[in-house]
Design an enzyme around this catalytic site. Structure first.
Site, PDB file in Angstrom:
ATOM      1  N   CYS A   1      41.313  46.600  32.479  1.00  0.00           N
ATOM      2  CA  CYS A   1      40.767  45.420  33.166  1.00  0.00           C
ATOM      3  C   CYS A   1      39.549  45.815  34.007  1.00  0.00           C
ATOM      4  CB  CYS A   1      41.826  44.788  34.057  1.00  0.00           C
ATOM      5  SG  CYS A   1      41.130  43.500  35.128  1.00  0.00           S
TER       6      CYS A   1
ATOM      7  N   VAL B   1      45.485  40.772  37.683  1.00  0.00           N
ATOM      8  CA  VAL B   1      45.158  42.041  38.311  1.00  0.00           C
ATOM      9  C   VAL B   1      43.655  42.043  38.568  1.00  0.00           C
ATOM     10  CG1 VAL B   1      47.063  43.271  37.251  1.00  0.00           C
ATOM     11  CG2 VAL B   1      44.863  43.232  36.065  1.00  0.00           C
TER      12      VAL B   1
ATOM     13  N   SER C   1      39.463  40.620  42.889  1.00  0.00           N
ATOM     14  CA  SER C   1      38.870  41.959  42.999  1.00  0.00           C
ATOM     15  C   SER C   1      37.967  42.133  44.219  1.00  0.00           C
ATOM     16  CB  SER C   1      38.106  42.314  41.714  1.00  0.00           C
ATOM     17  OG  SER C   1      37.139  41.338  41.416  1.00  0.00           O
TER      18      SER C   1
HETATM   19  N1  LIG Z   1      38.549  36.654  39.500  1.00  0.00           N
HETATM   20  C1  LIG Z   1      39.525  37.662  39.265  1.00  0.00           C
HETATM   21  C2  LIG Z   1      39.600  37.947  37.788  1.00  0.00           C
HETATM   22  C3  LIG Z   1      40.716  38.943  37.460  1.00  0.00           C
HETATM   23  C4  LIG Z   1      41.135  38.838  35.997  1.00  0.00           C
HETATM   24  O1  LIG Z   1      40.733  37.897  35.278  1.00  0.00           O
HETATM   25  N2  LIG Z   1      41.968  39.785  35.550  1.00  0.00           N
HETATM   26  C5  LIG Z   1      42.502  39.669  34.224  1.00  0.00           C
HETATM   27  C6  LIG Z   1      42.568  41.001  33.504  1.00  0.00           C
HETATM   28  S1  LIG Z   1      40.980  41.689  33.199  1.00  0.00           S
HETATM   29  C7  LIG Z   1      43.930  39.159  34.315  1.00  0.00           C
HETATM   30  O2  LIG Z   1      44.672  39.550  35.189  1.00  0.00           O
HETATM   31  N3  LIG Z   1      44.305  38.305  33.390  1.00  0.00           N
HETATM   32  C8  LIG Z   1      45.627  37.790  33.313  1.00  0.00           C
HETATM   33  C9  LIG Z   1      45.643  36.320  33.169  1.00  0.00           C
HETATM   34  O3  LIG Z   1      44.576  35.688  33.279  1.00  0.00           O
HETATM   35  O4  LIG Z   1      46.708  35.762  32.968  1.00  0.00           O
HETATM   36  C10 LIG Z   1      39.164  38.911  40.057  1.00  0.00           C
HETATM   37  O5  LIG Z   1      37.992  39.086  40.381  1.00  0.00           O
HETATM   38  O6  LIG Z   1      40.081  39.701  40.369  1.00  0.00           O
END
Ligand SMILES: N[C@@H](CCC(=O)N[C@@H](CS)C(=O)NCC(=O)O)C(=O)O
Length: 242
Positions: free
Chosen positions: A37, A77, A90
């Site tokens: 990720c 995450v 993040s």
């Molecule tokens: N805006 C979030 C985006 C985080 C994100 O999209 N993480 C993805 C993995 S790269 C995730 O956890 N996806 C799981 C889901 O959307 O269910 C950040 O900046 O932390």
């Protein structure tokens, strides 16, 4: 302890549905992550840069464990946990780490300069990172690859010009800062995108001399460079997703 564990990357265990949440250690910061990720990678880099003692719990994001859904209502995450406190998103986690562990500082001292770096992180997110998603969606035709290539390159011009303006090795100065670390995960993935879309001609050297040298320098930086995935494993992971 692991009821269900799925290997996402070589030598990494990702807790999946049916697993039990590993017990917390008092006062030890935990990051819930997923090896590939890019958002979690931002936080992992900042943890490295600040040398923060922590543990990593990798979560399988396709078969999420129930306990993870309870920890983070967005179930994404990176997520940080310290005892009963939870934090996610993040940049929220990176800013928390920067404030809690001030050495080395990752933003410029001047509030306008700091604000501008935060703006550039948002520009990168909206204009570059989101275009990457198109490459992950599967087969783009030649014209779509050409359009996406031009969109990514023209938005990266903002960053080329910014490096010229600053005249520094990294965006922060002679060492990387938050802006550098926040955009690095996608810069690492440029060759990966080309692997799946051979017509993706990113950052041509004559148009982007600064960015090309800059990426080489970032790869040499220990906190960022040490998070770079083995290329073939990364390719295999993406292939499984599409
Ligand atoms: N805006 C979030 C985006 C985080 C994100 O999209 N993480 C993805 C993995 S790269 C995730 O956890 N996806 C799981 C889901 O959307 O269910 C950040 O900046 O932390």
């Amino acid at each position: 302890m692991f009821k269900t564990v799925i290997k996402v990357a070589k030598n990494t265990k990702h807790f999946a549905a049916g697993s039990e949440c590993p017990p917390l250690q008092k006062d030890l910061l935990r990051i819930y992550s997923m090896y590939y990720c890019p958002y979690a990678q931002r936080t992992r880099i900042v943890l490295n840069a600040k040398n923060v003692q922590h543990e990593t719990v990798n979560v399988h994001l396709v078969e999420k464990p129930d306990w993870f859904l309870k920890i983070n209502p967005l179930a994404k995450v990176p997520t940080l946990q310290l005892n009963d406190k939870i934090m996610f998103e993040s940049m929220v986690t990176c800013d928390y780490l920067d404030e809690t562990y001030p050495d080395p500082p990752l933003y410029p001292k001047d509030p306008w300069a700091k604000g501008w770096d935060r703006c550039l992180i948002e520009v990168f997110e909206a204009k570059v990172a989101r275009s990457f998603v198109k490459f992950f969606l599967g087969t783009l035709d030649k014209e779509a690859v050409r359009e996406t290539t031009e969109a990514i390159n023209s938005n990266l011009e903002i960053f080329e010009e910014e490096l010229v303006k600053r005249g520094t090795k990294f965006f922060l100065g002679d060492r990387p800062g938050m802006l550098d670390y926040a955009i690095f995960p996608w810069l690492e993935r440029l060759p990966l995108m080309k692997n799946f879309n051979p017509d993706f001609h990113y950052l041509p050297k004559d148009r982007f001399p600064k960015m090309n040298t800059y990426i080489e320098n970032m790869m040499q930086d220990e906190p960022a460079g040490s998070t770079v995935a083995v290329f073939d494993d990364h390719v295999a992971f993406v292939e499984e997703q599409i």
